[in-house]
Scaffold this motif. Sequence first.
Motif, short mmCIF file in Angstrom:
data_model
loop_
_atom_site.label_atom_id
_atom_site.label_comp_id
_atom_site.label_asym_id
_atom_site.label_seq_id
_atom_site.Cartn_x
_atom_site.Cartn_y
_atom_site.Cartn_z
N THR A 90 3.63 -3.26 -6.43
CA THR A 90 3.02 -4.26 -5.55
C THR A 90 1.53 -4.03 -5.35
O THR A 90 0.87 -4.81 -4.67
CB THR A 90 3.72 -4.29 -4.18
OG1 THR A 90 3.64 -2.98 -3.59
CG2 THR A 90 5.17 -4.73 -4.30
N GLY A 91 1.00 -2.94 -5.90
CA GLY A 91 -0.41 -2.62 -5.75
C GLY A 91 -0.74 -1.88 -4.46
O GLY A 91 -1.90 -1.55 -4.21
N PHE A 92 0.25 -1.57 -3.65
CA PHE A 92 0.02 -0.92 -2.36
C PHE A 92 -0.32 0.56 -2.51
O PHE A 92 -1.02 1.12 -1.68
CB PHE A 92 1.27 -1.03 -1.46
CG PHE A 92 1.40 -2.34 -0.76
CD1 PHE A 92 1.50 -2.40 0.62
CD2 PHE A 92 1.43 -3.53 -1.46
CE1 PHE A 92 1.62 -3.61 1.27
CE2 PHE A 92 1.56 -4.74 -0.81
CZ PHE A 92 1.66 -4.78 0.56
N LEU A 93 0.19 1.19 -3.55
CA LEU A 93 0.00 2.64 -3.69
C LEU A 93 -1.47 3.01 -3.78
O LEU A 93 -1.88 4.07 -3.29
CB LEU A 93 0.77 3.14 -4.92
CG LEU A 93 1.05 4.64 -4.98
CD1 LEU A 93 1.78 5.13 -3.76
CD2 LEU A 93 1.82 4.97 -6.24
N SER A 94 -2.29 2.13 -4.35
CA SER A 94 -3.71 2.44 -4.51
C SER A 94 -4.47 2.53 -3.19
O SER A 94 -5.56 3.08 -3.13
CB SER A 94 -4.37 1.39 -5.42
OG SER A 94 -4.29 0.12 -4.82
N PHE A 95 -3.90 2.01 -2.11
CA PHE A 95 -4.55 2.07 -0.81
C PHE A 95 -4.43 3.45 -0.15
O PHE A 95 -5.22 3.79 0.73
CB PHE A 95 -3.95 1.05 0.17
CG PHE A 95 -4.16 -0.37 -0.24
CD1 PHE A 95 -5.41 -0.86 -0.56
CD2 PHE A 95 -3.08 -1.24 -0.30
CE1 PHE A 95 -5.60 -2.19 -0.93
CE2 PHE A 95 -3.25 -2.56 -0.67
CZ PHE A 95 -4.51 -3.03 -0.98
#
Length: 112
Positions: A90-95
């Motif tokens: 979901t792209g959340f890990l990069s935060f």
Amino acid sequence: MNVTSSTVEAITVIEASGSIDSKTAPEFERTAIAAIQGQKEVIIDLTNVEFLSSAGLRVLLMIYRQVKTQSGKVVLVGTSEEIQDIMANTGFLSFFITVDTLDEGVKTLKAS
């Protein structure tokens, strides 16, 4: 689900256990948002979280955004492979900064 907040070396630590889903996310949100008010260094310990739904992801994003407005950092501790996969897709890990243990989280924030 159970959610607690504490302080370790002046760092706010939010520890959750069980499942964070549409039924339990509001409690997770209330506890976490109250604990991080004005904080620049936050650790979220997910070691004992078995399941994280989109409602849980939304709360993590809210925490991230609130801490980021203080120019702070959020470290996730003990995320399972399944949760990391969901967050990566979901792209959340990069935060977030992710580490395996609470001690690593504390060291990471103290080093920055």
